[in-house]
Design an enzyme around this catalytic site. Structure first.
Site, mmCIF file in Angstrom:
data_model
loop_
_atom_site.group_PDB
_atom_site.id
_atom_site.type_symbol
_atom_site.label_atom_id
_atom_site.label_comp_id
_atom_site.label_asym_id
_atom_site.label_seq_id
_atom_site.Cartn_x
_atom_site.Cartn_y
_atom_site.Cartn_z
ATOM 1 N N LYS A 1 0.768 -1.143 0.003
ATOM 2 C CA LYS A 1 -0.073 -0.139 -0.047
ATOM 3 C C LYS A 1 0.824 1.084 -0.016
ATOM 4 O O LYS A 1 1.703 1.055 0.603
ATOM 5 C CB LYS A 1 -1.042 0.003 1.181
ATOM 6 N N SER B 1 -9.709 1.525 2.558
ATOM 7 C CA SER B 1 -8.810 2.000 1.870
ATOM 8 C C SER B 1 -7.709 1.329 1.450
ATOM 9 O O SER B 1 -7.038 1.937 0.632
ATOM 10 C CB SER B 1 -8.295 3.166 3.112
ATOM 11 N N SER C 1 -9.899 -0.986 7.166
ATOM 12 C CA SER C 1 -9.425 -0.792 5.674
ATOM 13 C C SER C 1 -8.615 -2.228 5.323
ATOM 14 O O SER C 1 -7.959 -1.958 4.115
ATOM 15 C CB SER C 1 -8.484 0.328 5.873
#
Length: 471
Positions: free
Chosen positions: A80, A161, A185
């Site tokens: 990420k 997310s 997330s």
């Protein structure tokens, strides 16, 4: 060869590289080719590591010398884009403000992955600032990367997310990916994209070098297409030892069932009921119909906790990194000055609310901790004691909503493990309206090994999960 390699699990690929059936470079090239071919439709990958092929070559050279090889030797991994890497890739949090931010060193979890032999293939798109810029933020959208799409239906949200990380694994752009969670997330995009996501106990994985939201609840965690691979990545990141947990299974394990979240959708309620029946069939001692009761003030307290810790943590991160920004206030000013490109779809209400907080020594923050983290831990531990439980299960998610629709009021059980800081594992279970829904296994602190064993047995009973059109 390309299709064979990208269809392998991470464990199969590591074994093939170790046996000399393929090289690490061949594996990297295969996944890079797949990213080129498939990702334009999904927009899951924010940037590819320009050194990926060279890193893979070094893996092959190391193996040729007979060096000791780690458990992920030659296996591609995507991170990420809020996780520091000391290389040519940016740690942007998806924001145009940090598009050129290249840290000097790897986050400790990245250093551990490299030591385990992983090839860091790229950075994944995410919800900008990990979904903590606006009250109206859109999951999977960032000003730097645009909109990530769900591999099961391109008009649907990838959720959470860590959107790009989950979508990349679901579409087999990479066998493993790392995401981060504050509240939902990891488990939410795992559920929405039909992959396994593990949200570990807060603190089990070093959080240094991750753009923060809240120290009380932030953690990194793995995505994979099966529980064993997710456990393999978890162990490499955190130094844990969960990969042999499959022997424990579910027989005689006392599990509590939380159904209230699933009741708002008949298809999800039915899927959860089938999951409960499967657990009983595997020998679990199921305690059904439980309800985790928290005071009405809990949810506002959680929000106040996030606001206070976000300002404190982000200011500390900016002070220790050469980003061109000194604090949250300077980021707010940047966003206002570049609103046409940074805020074309939603604003920065969370940023502004966080900026108004008065620090971690103020009474409002101390009250928020007591009314959120402490309250949730007490409620969970009381339930586990009262019913002699080893785990809770709940529906992770409902069917993914259409991109642009309101995300409020959706099925989610993430807050239980998120605010307590306890571990949870999202395991894909069924398709509802042709979209994935998952079941979450939630345990007490540091129960990852037991949860992995339960999740492995549950996954085996489920059988092969229907892949996405891109999987």
């Amino acid at each position: 060869m390309e299709s064979d390699l990208t269809a392998m699990t991470a464990s199969e690929l590591a074994a093939a590289i170790a046996a000399g059936a393929c090289s690490a470079q061949e594996a990297a090239w295969s996944f890079l080719d797949r990213i080129d071919a498939v990702d334009p439709a999904l927009n899951a990958i924010l940037e590819v590591n320009p050194a990926a092929s060279e890193i893979a070559l070094r893996c092959d050279e190391s193996m040729a010398r007979g060096d000791d090889c780690g458990p992920l030797h030659g296996v591609p991994v995507v991170l990420k884009a809020n996780i520091d890497t000391g290389d040519d890739m940016a740690t942007s949090a998806g924001s145009l403000a940090l598009a050129d931010h290249r840290p000097m060193r790897d986050a400790p979890l990245v250093a551990r992955l490299r030591a385990a032999g992983a090839v860091v293939l790229g950075k994944a798109n995410l919800s900008e600032w990990a979904n903590f810029r606006s009250t109206r933020s859109i999951s999977g959208w960032s000003s730097l990367g645009g909109q990530t799409r769900n591999p099961y239906s391109l008009d649907r949200s990838p959720a959470g997310s860590s959107s790009g990380s989950a979508a990349a694994v679901a579409a087999r752009l990479v066998p493993l990916a790392v995401g981060t969670e504050t509240d939902g997330s990891i488990v939410s995009p795992a559920g929405a994209c039909g992959v396994v996501g593990i949200k570990p106990t807060v603190g089990a994985i070093d959080r240094e070098g991750i753009v923060p939201i809240a120290a009380s609840t932030d953690t990194a965690g793995p995505f994979a297409n099966n529980v064993a691979d997710a456990a393999l990545l978890l162990d490499a990141m955190g130094g844990t030892s969960t990969t042999n947990a499959g022997e424990s299974g579910l027989k005689g394990v006392r599990i509590g069932v939380l159904r209230h979240g699933a009741k708002s959708h008949a298809g999800v309620a039915g899927a959860l009921g089938e999951a409960v029946s499967a657990l009983s069939g595997l020998g679990a001692d199921v305690v059904d119909g439980l309800f985790l009761d928290v005071p009405d003030a809990f949810y506002d307290a959680e929000y106040q906790l996030l606001l206070h810790e976000f300002k404190d943590g982000l200011n500390r991160y900016l002070a220790s990194h050469d980003t061109g920004f000194r604090d949250l206030a300077s980021l707010i000013a940047y966003n206002e000055a570049h609103a046409d490109v940074v805020m074309p779809l939603f604003g920065q209400e969370h940023f502004e609310a966080a900026q108004a907080t008065e620090g971690l020594d103020c009474p409002a923050y101390r009250a928020a901790v007591a009314d959120s983290v402490d309250t949730m831990r007490q409620a969970i531990e009381r339930m586990f004691r009262t019913h002699d439980l080893r785990a809770l299960i709940a529906a992770t998610n409902g069917p993914a909503w259409k991109i642009g629709e309101s995300e409020r009021g959706l099925i989610s059980s993430s807050t239980i493990a998120a605010v307590s800081g306890y571990p949870s594992i999202a395991v894909p279970w069924a398709l509802v309206d042709e979209l994935p829904v998952a079941v979450s296994f939630i345990g007490l602190a540091h129960a990852e090994t037991a949860l992995v064993g339960m999740a492995m047995a549950f996954e085996e009973a489920r059988g092969v999960f229907p892949p996405s059109p891109f999987g």
